[in-house]
Design an enzyme around this catalytic site. Structure first.
Site: not given
Ligand code: ADP
Ligand code: MG
Length: 577
Positions: A217, A400-401, A485, A541, A556
């Protein structure tokens, strides 16, 4: 560079629609992904796979006889939402149980996990086997933390062949888990991949260098080495994987030399020669190897080698026939399957199907403020989309954005409909949470969806809501994030901003108005989010690249701070009026 698209935001939908059009004889589009075009035999276990897009042929390209029954298709590099998983699973189900198999990523685990719980409540037998083949992402003592990369293909193939051969659900699950434990992959990259619409790649590799142990990714590698020759690379990959051979490994292995996106087939063939010789020297006999693009990472330059340490049963399943858009083995005649075409699945909108809601006037009034707050969150996320994507690309996947924009915009749109339907706070937030999770996918989509629903439950549709109830409802929202989470304070996630937010709100709301208390709590969340820059992630991730993330705040947590500031502004305006 990903150059060709209509709108970056609809890249996934457009690509998927083209794929379904092209392979209409083999696959049928359903909400959330694809299933086989033909009906499965009565009593056959359904193998449902999936993940974000950007990995073609993974995952929709291997739906077909002898392989998967359905694939859930998320946005680029983003886990599909639980709603999509449910939809594909229901369409694929043949009445003998369902095996979910996908790469081990937090967002996929959450969204498939939510769907699994739901299907079990409906009485379906569902099992899950996570793929954990990437030896670079955690040490041998932490196998369960490893992420899934090209080994996905192997585990899906084994499970798909077993289901086609008539194994029951226990058997399919056993074979998939056994195959996963014997599948090992190591990848290298020479250049990062670029998300559609982005100007720069997610990571860069200096000229003459090679990133080792990258994710699929756009997660950068864990080490950098000088660029080897094809033979040296073969040696590097084979020796690392052979060292991971299980104690009871025999002398036969299946092998995949996988191109990640822009590495040429001829380059792979040159490496393959070295791989095949190296394996022979190490005493291995290679069975039905594959060289080509099987699990890609958009336009990343690089490749990975996967070895499956075979036993008799795994060898039979690995070599069994299959007919899918991207992969065929054996002649069509011996692959089995049925000729009867499936009927198209009707798309229903969950919102439209829900009737009028019973709610108190006061809960409706709060619901109208919540709708304004969701609109404000959506506007802020739009303004900060690029910044949040950049933060996430440091050690994560850069989505994330995009995810926050999609999620909050859908939640805002749904809240407007809920207000029009005279919904109370609980109903509005439950629907908004559903829409957020469905539109955003990913880890943060599932978590925000769960949080909104829990806050709504705390507020209720009836009666009077006081500021103490608001604090308790928000605390319940944070609790929902913790439950789903399983992260703790200090793990470098959104929780590191959420917990200080609720603490500050609780402390202030006793003596101040809700809007003043909220402003101060939002400031605490923003400050706490900035402080996560010093931390190293323990979940999510970004964990395999923890060291890179130090110095950058958690995306996040930052987006949560921004969202709470936006809500604070709505509450202040509300108070002035
Ligand atoms: P992805 O990780 O699936 O790509 P996003 O990029 O949208 O999802 O979101 C990433 C954010 O998710 C991280 O910056 C963190 O704040 C939050 N996050 C990831 N894993 C957890 C978890 N187990 N509990 C709470 N927040 C989490
Ligand atoms: Mg992400």
């Amino acid at each position: 560079m990903t150059r060709l698209f209509n709108e970056p935001a609809t890249f996934t939908e457009d690509a998927l629609a083209g794929f379904i059009d092209l392979y209409a004889d083999l696959v049928l589009g359903v909400p959330g992904g694809v299933v086989r075009a033909t009906e499965t035999r009565e009593g056959k276990v359904a193998v449902v796979i999936g993940g974000g897009s950007g990995h073609y042929p993974a995952f929709c390209g291997v739906v077909g006889v002898g392989f998967a029954d359905g694939a859930v298709v998320g946005n680029v590099f983003t886990s599909p939402a639980a709603r999509d998983v449910l939809s594909v699973a229901r369409a694929a189900s043949g009445g003998a149980g369902i095996l979910f198999s996908y790469g081990n990523y937090a967002g996929d685990v959450m969204n498939f996990g939510l769907a699994e719980q739901r299907l079990r409540r409906e009485g379906l037998d569902v099992r899950t086997v996570l793929v954990t083949d990437d030896i670079a992402s955690a040490g041998p003592h932490e196998m369960q933390k490893r992420r899934g990369i090209a080994g996905d293909f192997v585990v899906f193939k084994l499970a798909g062949a077993a289901a086609e051969a008539g194994y029951d659900l226990d058997g399919v699950e056993r074979v998939a888990a056994h195959g996963n434990a014997r599948t090992k992959t190591l990848g290298v990259a020479f250049a990062g991949c670029t998300l559609p619409g982005w100007a720069a790649p997610l990571f860069e590799v200096p000229p003459g260098r090679m990133a080792v142990g990258l994710g699929i990714h756009g997660e950068p590698g864990i080490a950098e080495e000088s660029l080897p020759t094809a033979d040296e690379l073969a040696e590097r990959l084979v020796s690392a994987l052979v060292a991971e051979a299980p104690a009871d490994a025999g002398s036969r292995v299946a092998a995949i030399l996988n191109g990640l996106g822009t590495t040429k087939y001829e380059e792979l063939f040159a490496v393959w020669l070295g791989v095949s010789r190296r394996l022979e020297v190490s005493g291995y006999e290679v069975v039905a190897p594959e060289v080509g693009e099987l699990v890609t990472s958009l336009d990343m330059a690089g490749c990975s080698l996967t070895l499956l340490f075979l036993d008799d049963e795994l060898e039979e399943l690995w070599t069994a026939p299959a007919i899918t858009p991207a992969f065929r083995r054996g002649s069509d005649g011996n692959a089995g399957g049925s000729a009867k075409r499936r009927r198209p699945v009707e798309i229903t909108s969950p919102d439209a199907s829900e009737g009028a809601v019973d709610a108190s006037e006061q809960s409706r009034a709060v619901a109208r403020t919540i709708a304004r707050a969701l609109h404000a969150i959506a506007a802020t996320m739009g303004e900060h989309e690029d910044e949040l994507g950049r933060l996430d690309s440091v050690a994560g996947d850069g989505d994330h954005g995009r995810g926050m924009v999609r999620g909050s915009a859908s939640a805002a749109a749904s809240s407007a409909m809920a207000v029009a339907a005279r919904a109370g706070s609980a109903t509005l937030l439950r629907r908004a949470g559903d829409e957020w999770g469905a539109a955003a996918g990913g880890t943060s989509g599932a978590l925000w969806g769960a949080a909104l629903a829990a806050v709504g439950k705390g507020l209720g549709d009836q009666g009077d809501i006081r500021s103490g109830d608001v604090v308790a409802a928000l605390a319940a929202g944070v609790k929902a994030v913790q439950t789903l989470g399983k992260a703790e304070f200090g793990d470098k996630t959104m929780l590191d901003a959420m917990l200080p937010f609720v603490d500050e709100l609780r402390a202030r709301s006793a003596a101040a108005s809700l809007s003043d208390a909220w402003r101060s709590a939002a400031a605490a969340a923003v400050a706490a989010a900035q402080r996560t820059a010093d931390l190293s992630p323990r979940v999510g991730r970004a964990r395999p690249l923890a060291h890179r993330s130090v110095g950058t705040p958690d995306p996040g947590a930052v987006s949560f701070g921004l969202a709470m500031e936006a809500v604070g502004r709505v509450l202040s305006e509300h108070q002035e009026k």
